[in-house]
Design a protein around this motif. Sequence first.
Motif, short mmCIF file in Angstrom:
data_model
loop_
_atom_site.label_atom_id
_atom_site.label_comp_id
_atom_site.label_asym_id
_atom_site.label_seq_id
_atom_site.Cartn_x
_atom_site.Cartn_y
_atom_site.Cartn_z
N SER A 35 6.86 1.52 6.80
CA SER A 35 5.81 0.70 7.37
C SER A 35 4.47 1.34 7.03
CB SER A 35 6.00 0.62 8.89
OG SER A 35 4.97 -0.12 9.47
N PRO A 36 3.61 0.61 6.32
CA PRO A 36 2.34 1.23 5.94
C PRO A 36 1.38 1.29 7.12
CG PRO A 36 2.33 -1.06 5.29
CD PRO A 36 3.70 -0.76 5.86
N LEU A 37 0.46 2.21 7.04
CA LEU A 37 -0.61 2.28 8.01
C LEU A 37 -1.64 1.23 7.60
CD1 LEU A 37 -2.05 3.69 10.37
CD2 LEU A 37 -3.03 5.25 8.71
N VAL A 38 -1.93 0.28 8.50
CA VAL A 38 -2.83 -0.81 8.17
C VAL A 38 -4.03 -0.77 9.10
CG1 VAL A 38 -3.08 -3.32 7.99
CG2 VAL A 38 -0.90 -2.26 7.46
N GLU A 39 -5.21 -0.80 8.50
CA GLU A 39 -6.46 -0.91 9.25
C GLU A 39 -7.17 -2.16 8.76
OE1 GLU A 39 -8.60 2.67 8.57
OE2 GLU A 39 -7.08 3.92 9.51
N SER A 48 -2.23 2.19 3.75
CA SER A 48 -1.90 3.54 3.27
C SER A 48 -0.39 3.67 3.22
CB SER A 48 -2.49 4.60 4.20
OG SER A 48 -3.89 4.52 4.20
N VAL A 49 0.13 3.93 2.02
CA VAL A 49 1.57 4.01 1.79
C VAL A 49 1.89 5.37 1.19
CG1 VAL A 49 3.53 2.93 0.64
CG2 VAL A 49 1.59 1.53 1.34
N ASP A 50 2.91 6.05 1.73
CA ASP A 50 3.35 7.33 1.18
C ASP A 50 4.22 7.09 -0.05
OD1 ASP A 50 2.08 8.72 3.19
OD2 ASP A 50 3.85 8.78 4.48
N VAL A 103 -0.41 9.81 -1.39
CA VAL A 103 -0.72 8.68 -0.50
C VAL A 103 -1.49 7.64 -1.30
CG1 VAL A 103 -1.88 7.94 1.61
CG2 VAL A 103 -0.76 10.18 1.53
N LEU A 104 -0.92 6.46 -1.40
CA LEU A 104 -1.56 5.33 -2.08
C LEU A 104 -2.36 4.56 -1.03
CD1 LEU A 104 -1.89 3.57 -4.63
CD2 LEU A 104 0.12 2.30 -3.84
#
Length: 123
Positions: A35-39, A48-50, A103-104
């Motif tokens: 699950s990406p970090l979404v702002e 932000s995707v690992d 981190v993409l």
Amino acid sequence: MFFAPTLRTARFAPRSYDRAFERFVNEAFTGAHRSPLVEQDDKSWTLSVDVPGLSREDLTIGIEGAVVRIDSKAEAKRQFKAAYELPQDIDVGTSEARLENGVLTLKLGKKVPVSQVSELQIS
């Protein structure tokens, strides 16, 4: 209970059904839920995707409407594949991608919807 088989055609299959199935398959075969970090702000989303062990040359990012697909190339040391659907179409011209320390970070611009309303004259 009444059972009625359904036909899945392009006309009757909603996009959300396809995306839900795609997410299920991705999670089932990778073994982990990514699950990406979404702002979000007024003009863009930031995801932000690992992706440890992958370089810029190993990744391809595709945008189609409101869907972002991140894939690793076949010759990459590690395989990665993910798709994320956002609630609104993405403006590719204002979007950018950055890869730092595994981190993409994708900054995806929101496309402003254009009204297709036409006026009809009353006679």
